[in-house]
Scaffold this motif. Structure first.
Motif, PDB file in Angstrom:
ATOM      1  N   ASN B 382       0.810  -1.222   0.000  1.00 18.57           N
ATOM      2  CA  ASN B 382       0.000   0.000   0.000  1.00 18.57           C
ATOM      3  C   ASN B 382       0.839   1.266   0.000  1.00 18.57           C
ATOM      4  O   ASN B 382       0.412   2.289   0.529  1.00 18.57           O
ATOM      5  CB  ASN B 382      -0.888   0.076   1.243  1.00 18.57           C
ATOM      6  CG  ASN B 382      -2.183  -0.644   1.031  1.00 18.57           C
ATOM      7  OD1 ASN B 382      -2.487  -1.040  -0.083  1.00 18.57           O
ATOM      8  ND2 ASN B 382      -2.950  -0.811   2.084  1.00 18.57           N
ATOM      9  N   LEU B 383       2.024   1.192  -0.541  1.00 16.80           N
ATOM     10  CA  LEU B 383       2.834   2.410  -0.621  1.00 16.80           C
ATOM     11  C   LEU B 383       2.399   3.216  -1.841  1.00 16.80           C
ATOM     12  O   LEU B 383       1.585   2.763  -2.640  1.00 16.80           O
ATOM     13  CB  LEU B 383       4.320   2.042  -0.732  1.00 16.80           C
ATOM     14  CG  LEU B 383       4.900   1.272   0.451  1.00 16.80           C
ATOM     15  CD1 LEU B 383       6.300   0.770   0.134  1.00 16.80           C
ATOM     16  CD2 LEU B 383       4.921   2.155   1.695  1.00 16.80           C
ATOM     17  N   ILE B 384       2.949   4.432  -1.984  1.00 15.92           N
ATOM     18  CA  ILE B 384       2.667   5.259  -3.157  1.00 15.92           C
ATOM     19  C   ILE B 384       3.970   5.364  -3.949  1.00 15.92           C
ATOM     20  O   ILE B 384       4.717   6.348  -3.793  1.00 15.92           O
ATOM     21  CB  ILE B 384       2.200   6.682  -2.747  1.00 15.92           C
ATOM     22  CG1 ILE B 384       1.176   6.630  -1.634  1.00 15.92           C
ATOM     23  CG2 ILE B 384       1.714   7.466  -3.947  1.00 15.92           C
ATOM     24  CD1 ILE B 384      -0.244   6.514  -2.075  1.00 15.92           C
ATOM     25  N   LEU B 409       9.475  -3.537  -0.209  1.00 12.40           N
ATOM     26  CA  LEU B 409       9.982  -4.897  -0.345  1.00 12.40           C
ATOM     27  C   LEU B 409      10.928  -5.056  -1.518  1.00 12.40           C
ATOM     28  O   LEU B 409      11.540  -6.093  -1.678  1.00 12.40           O
ATOM     29  CB  LEU B 409       8.811  -5.824  -0.703  1.00 12.40           C
ATOM     30  CG  LEU B 409       7.767  -6.236   0.268  1.00 12.40           C
ATOM     31  CD1 LEU B 409       6.702  -7.005  -0.478  1.00 12.40           C
ATOM     32  CD2 LEU B 409       8.437  -7.150   1.274  1.00 12.40           C
ATOM     33  N   GLN B 410      10.917  -4.083  -2.382  1.00 16.13           N
ATOM     34  CA  GLN B 410      11.618  -4.156  -3.660  1.00 16.13           C
ATOM     35  C   GLN B 410      11.107  -5.325  -4.493  1.00 16.13           C
ATOM     36  O   GLN B 410      11.862  -5.973  -5.215  1.00 16.13           O
ATOM     37  CB  GLN B 410      13.125  -4.246  -3.436  1.00 16.13           C
ATOM     38  CG  GLN B 410      13.614  -3.075  -2.609  1.00 16.13           C
ATOM     39  CD  GLN B 410      15.075  -3.161  -2.231  1.00 16.13           C
ATOM     40  OE1 GLN B 410      15.850  -3.850  -2.875  1.00 16.13           O
ATOM     41  NE2 GLN B 410      15.454  -2.450  -1.186  1.00 16.13           N
ATOM     42  N   CYS B 411       9.811  -5.565  -4.383  1.00 16.56           N
ATOM     43  CA  CYS B 411       9.238  -6.705  -5.093  1.00 16.56           C
ATOM     44  C   CYS B 411       9.132  -6.434  -6.584  1.00 16.56           C
ATOM     45  O   CYS B 411       9.029  -7.354  -7.381  1.00 16.56           O
ATOM     46  CB  CYS B 411       7.863  -7.040  -4.536  1.00 16.56           C
ATOM     47  SG  CYS B 411       6.643  -5.744  -4.828  1.00 16.56           S
ATOM     48  N   GLY B 412       9.113  -5.168  -6.970  1.00 19.03           N
ATOM     49  CA  GLY B 412       9.099  -4.856  -8.397  1.00 19.03           C
ATOM     50  C   GLY B 412       7.713  -4.737  -9.018  1.00 19.03           C
ATOM     51  O   GLY B 412       7.597  -4.463 -10.215  1.00 19.03           O
ATOM     52  N   CYS B 413       6.655  -4.937  -8.244  1.00 20.60           N
ATOM     53  CA  CYS B 413       5.304  -4.847  -8.816  1.00 20.60           C
ATOM     54  C   CYS B 413       5.076  -3.482  -9.467  1.00 20.60           C
ATOM     55  O   CYS B 413       4.505  -3.383 -10.544  1.00 20.60           O
ATOM     56  CB  CYS B 413       4.243  -5.039  -7.734  1.00 20.60           C
ATOM     57  SG  CYS B 413       4.159  -6.711  -7.116  1.00 20.60           S
TER      58      CYS B 413
HETATM   59  S1  SF4 Z   1       8.817  -2.461  -4.977  1.00 20.02           S
HETATM   60 FE1  SF4 Z   1       6.976  -3.503  -4.245  1.00 20.02          FE
HETATM   61  S2  SF4 Z   1       6.794  -2.859  -2.141  1.00 20.02           S
HETATM   62 FE2  SF4 Z   1       8.221  -1.429  -3.077  1.00 20.02          FE
HETATM   63  S3  SF4 Z   1       6.938   0.252  -3.728  1.00 20.02           S
HETATM   64 FE3  SF4 Z   1       7.119  -1.119  -5.491  1.00 20.02          FE
HETATM   65  S4  SF4 Z   1       5.345  -2.432  -5.333  1.00 20.02           S
HETATM   66 FE4  SF4 Z   1       5.558  -1.438  -3.337  1.00 20.02          FE
END
Ligand code: SF4
Ligand code: SF4
Lengths: 303, 443
Positions: B382-384, B409-413
């Protein structure tokens, strides 16, 4: 010998979505209403649409060339502004109106604030508002086949004249601005945009819903207020403009309700039959505030 | 059956078709030298216990650190220590490494193959065997397993969750392990459950792997403390906090709280296989499964390899490249590290070697943010991201922290979803490390 590969940050795959594809979708969605207006208002309509589009795209091109910026007309966003501006004009305005409007919209409202995504007011709407204050006569002279005719909303607000049947209002065979009369064809385009995921239901539905509910509360004819005038065009195509609307889903809902409220207030109390443009522009100004106060709670954040 | 999940996230193209049906193939007689970097885990780097010219045996401990947060390293072949030098590791760092010349005899260290009966062991004994076996999280992060198994005493653990989500596109090593080593997974989980008498074991698997769900359910039948649950196929379903939420609906509070704070411990499925092998067969961590795949690989495969084997050798074993890849990645496409060459050894956390073609990588220049909100729509935290990116580019570290940018998280979404192809994760990552560095300096 080991070869060198390209090193970039993850993620290494990206979605197929692109900015220009999104903009192209909006252009496609606007086409049915435009075709209908040419059919209904005649050749003049085509000329105005072309003039408006050419002046918007041209202004962006020339400005970016002059200021040594990369030219971004290929992203289609100036094209959209051109189409929207034209759709907000009566069919029989003089040819210089769309030209002045287009240049104003692109240079003063969009480029001065940093170009795509940076402007805080919808360029087409801002241009319309300026044109309306400067040349009110030209801007509110609606004609069908060269004969002046009041729009249904003007008729309602003046309380005179027989109103056309609702079916005509829905299909769009009534007086009004070029691209706003046909709710039917606008909704067709809007459905496409929702199907493509370009816009969500949140802004337009809360907007239209609020107008309907409030009009009904005030004893007016809700359906008429929705389909006559610029509400459908405004709610689905202008209030949803990414640059000038909130980014969060909660923000969308607040924004839609706010637009609806202002539209009804303006129509009812300011004595202006329209109100959509001003309502959206006013809400545009509130967007930074809305964005700030609708930030979602971060996952794992303890109150 | 209900499919458990978390909120938001994305559906990247799977890319798993290349290797999901390929049984694990042994590649256990590497031709080249074996390279063991001293950093294969989170925590203190190891120090070599051997010197140049020493003869080492399979399973012999060749490096360790005195620190608690560390994990020893074992030789995966027999041979001679050729050099103590430097080696690249996937994150681009150069670290100290031991190079062993393989004598291809695979002579084993006599201390190996001691089978334990975990039911007769104390908690400390079990954890010590796991520690001595050098086991770290096999999912990639490389957290030493014995540390995870030793949460502070006041934390009551009621869930041991096995991560079988494997939500990264292209990766199939966990999937193949679930199919081929299902009994070991169940036994490994049972060993861990003896450490936590109040806990339930839950194996979470994405529903695009029905075979794995089926076979693990079969093996879990009759185990009253173990459940297999199906998770919605969605990225990043395997991220620890997202997985915990999917299974328990608990949110791990941020600002440094750990899964144990909400009563959970999460292990990768392959990690518990390593635990089972250490306890039941006396084998330290010397091997792992690596998926070699991507559009630019001739014959994509899942290999069982000795840790220390070179990436180049595995690429050759998979038939080499069909076309020049634009990107070579260690790990999956969402969170893996891009490499500039293949001169790198397999380490404990190497899950895949991925060679992407130009078409797959779909890499473009950045355009203006159009404020479409897509990045917000997908962020599992839920970040921006768009706003954090703007703050990061302006070096407004304070603002960045205030909007919880450090939790990313650095998930990359967000980068995946952005139509303007903005480099969101990249700038968020830079901002995070700058802020953390500044903090360290202040101290
Ligand atoms: S990398 Fe993942 S957790 Fe970080 S801002 Fe992007 S979507 Fe959100
Ligand atoms: S997805 Fe990209 S373009 Fe859309 S708001 Fe986020 S950063 Fe801006």
């Amino acid at each position: 010998m080991s070869q060198l590969f390209k090193v970039t940050s993850s993620p290494h795959v990206k979605s197929k979505d692109s900015t220009s594809r999104i903009m192209l979708d909006v252009v496609l969605a606007l086409i049915p209403a435009g075709l209908f207006s040419i059919y209904f208002f005649g050749f003049d309509a085509l000329v105005i649409i072309l003039l408006s589009v050419i002046s918007c795209v041209g202004a962006e091109y020339v400005w970016q060339k002059l200021t040594n910026q990369p030219v971004t007309v290929k992203d289609f966003s100036a094209l959209i502004t051109g189409i929207l501006l034209a759709y907000n004009l009566p069919s029989n305005v003089p040819f210089w109106i769309p030209i002045i409007g287009g240049v104003f919209a692109i240079i003063l409202v969009k480029q001065f604030f940093g170009g795509l995504g940076q402007n805080f007011m919808n360029p087409a709407l801002a241009a319309r508002a300026v044109l309306l204050t400067s040349w009110a006569g030209h801007m509110s002279n609606f004609a069908i086949d060269g004969v002046s005719s009041a729009t249904p909303l003007t008729a309602i607000s003046l309380g005179e004249g027989a109103l056309p049947p609702l079916s005509d209002v829905f299909v769009g065979t009534i007086g009004g601005s070029l691209g706003e009369t046909s709710a039917l064809f606008l909704l067709l385009g809007a459905a496409y945009l929702m199907y493509r995921g370009v816009i969500s239901w949140r802004i337009p539905i809360t907007y239209v819903g609020t107008v309907f509910a409030l009009t009904y509360l005030f004893g007016g004819n809700g359906l008429y207020e929705i389909f006559a005038g610029g509400l459908i065009l405004g709610a689905f195509f202008m209030a949803t403009d990414y640059s000038t609307s909130p980014m969060t889903s909660k923000g969308h809902i607040l924004f839609g309700i706010g637009c609806g409220l202002l539209t009804v207030v303006i129509r009812k109390f300011a004595g202006l039959p329209e109100g959509v443009s001003y309502a959206i522009i006013l809400m545009n100004l509130a967007v930074p505030l809305i964005d700030r106060y609708t930030r979602p709670r971060t996952f794992g954040e303890v109150a | 059956m209900a499919r458990l999940t978390f909120k938001r996230g994305i559906h990247p193209p799977h890319g798993k078709h290349y290797t999901e049906d390929k049984p694990i193939e042994n590649y256990l007689d590497p031709k080249g030298d074996l390279v063991y970097p001293m950093v294969q885990h989170i925590g203190a780097p190891c120090e070599p216990l051997v010197k140049r010219g020493d003869r080492v045996l399979v399973g012999q401990k060749i490096a360790e650190a005195q620190a608690f947060v560390s994990a020893p390293i074992h030789s995966s072949v027999s041979g001679t220590v050729k050099a103590i030098t430097e080696s690249l590791i996937p994150n681009g760092q150069k670290v100290k490494a031991i190079v062993v010349e393989n004598d291809h005899e695979y002579e084993e260290d006599p201390s190996l193959n001691k089978a334990y009966n975990y039911k007769d062991m104390t908690r400390e004994e079990i954890i010590n065997v796991i520690k001595e076996a050098g086991i770290v999280g096999m999912g990639g992060a490389g957290f030493p397993t014995h540390i995870k198994l030793s949460p502070p005493e006041d934390k009551e653990i009621d869930h041991i969750i096995l991560n079988g989500a494997e939500c990264e596109p292209y990766l199939t090593s966990d999937y193949r392990v679930m199919l081929e080593e299902s009994e070991r997974i169940i036994e490994g989980l049972k060993i861990i459950l003896t450490l936590f008498p109040k806990a339930r074991g839950v194996i979470g698997i994405e529903d695009n792997k029905p075979e794995a769900i089926k076979i693990l359910k079969q093996h879990a039948a009759g185990q009253d403390r173990i459940d297999v649950v199906s998770l919605k196929t969605k990225y990043p379903q395997g991220a620890e906090k997202q997985l915990i939420y999917a299974v328990t609906k608990r949110e791990v509070p941020f600002k440094g709280k750990l899964p144990a704070d909400v009563g959970c411990i999460v292990h990768n499925v392959d990690t518990v296989v390593a635990v089972q092998r250490a306890i039941r067969r006396g084998r330290p961590l010397m091997r792992r499964i690596v998926t070699v795949t991507g559009g630019a690989i001739k014959e994509p495969k899942n290999f069982k390899v000795r840790i220390g084997t070179s990436y180049q050798e595995l690429i050759d074993a998979a038939g080499g490249f069909t076309e020049e890849p634009v990107k070579l990645i260690s790990g999956g496409p969402m969170m893996g590290m891009a490499l500039y060459n293949v001169d790198l050894p397999v380490v404990k956390g190497t899950s895949a070697i991925l060679a992407l073609t130009k078409k797959e990588a779909n890499d473009g220049g950045e355009l203006n943010c159009i404020r479409c909100g897509k990045c917000i729509e997908v962020c599992p935290l839920n970040l921006i991201p768009s706003e954090l990116n703007a703050l990061a580019l302006n070096k407004d570290w304070e603002g960045f922290e205030k909007l919880n940018g450090l939790e990313c998280l650095q998930c990359g979404c967000c980068s995946f979803a952005c139509p303007s192809k903005r480099h969101l994760v990249q700038s968020l990552r830079t901002a995070k490390s700058t802020i953390l560095q500044n903090r360290r300096k202040k101290k």
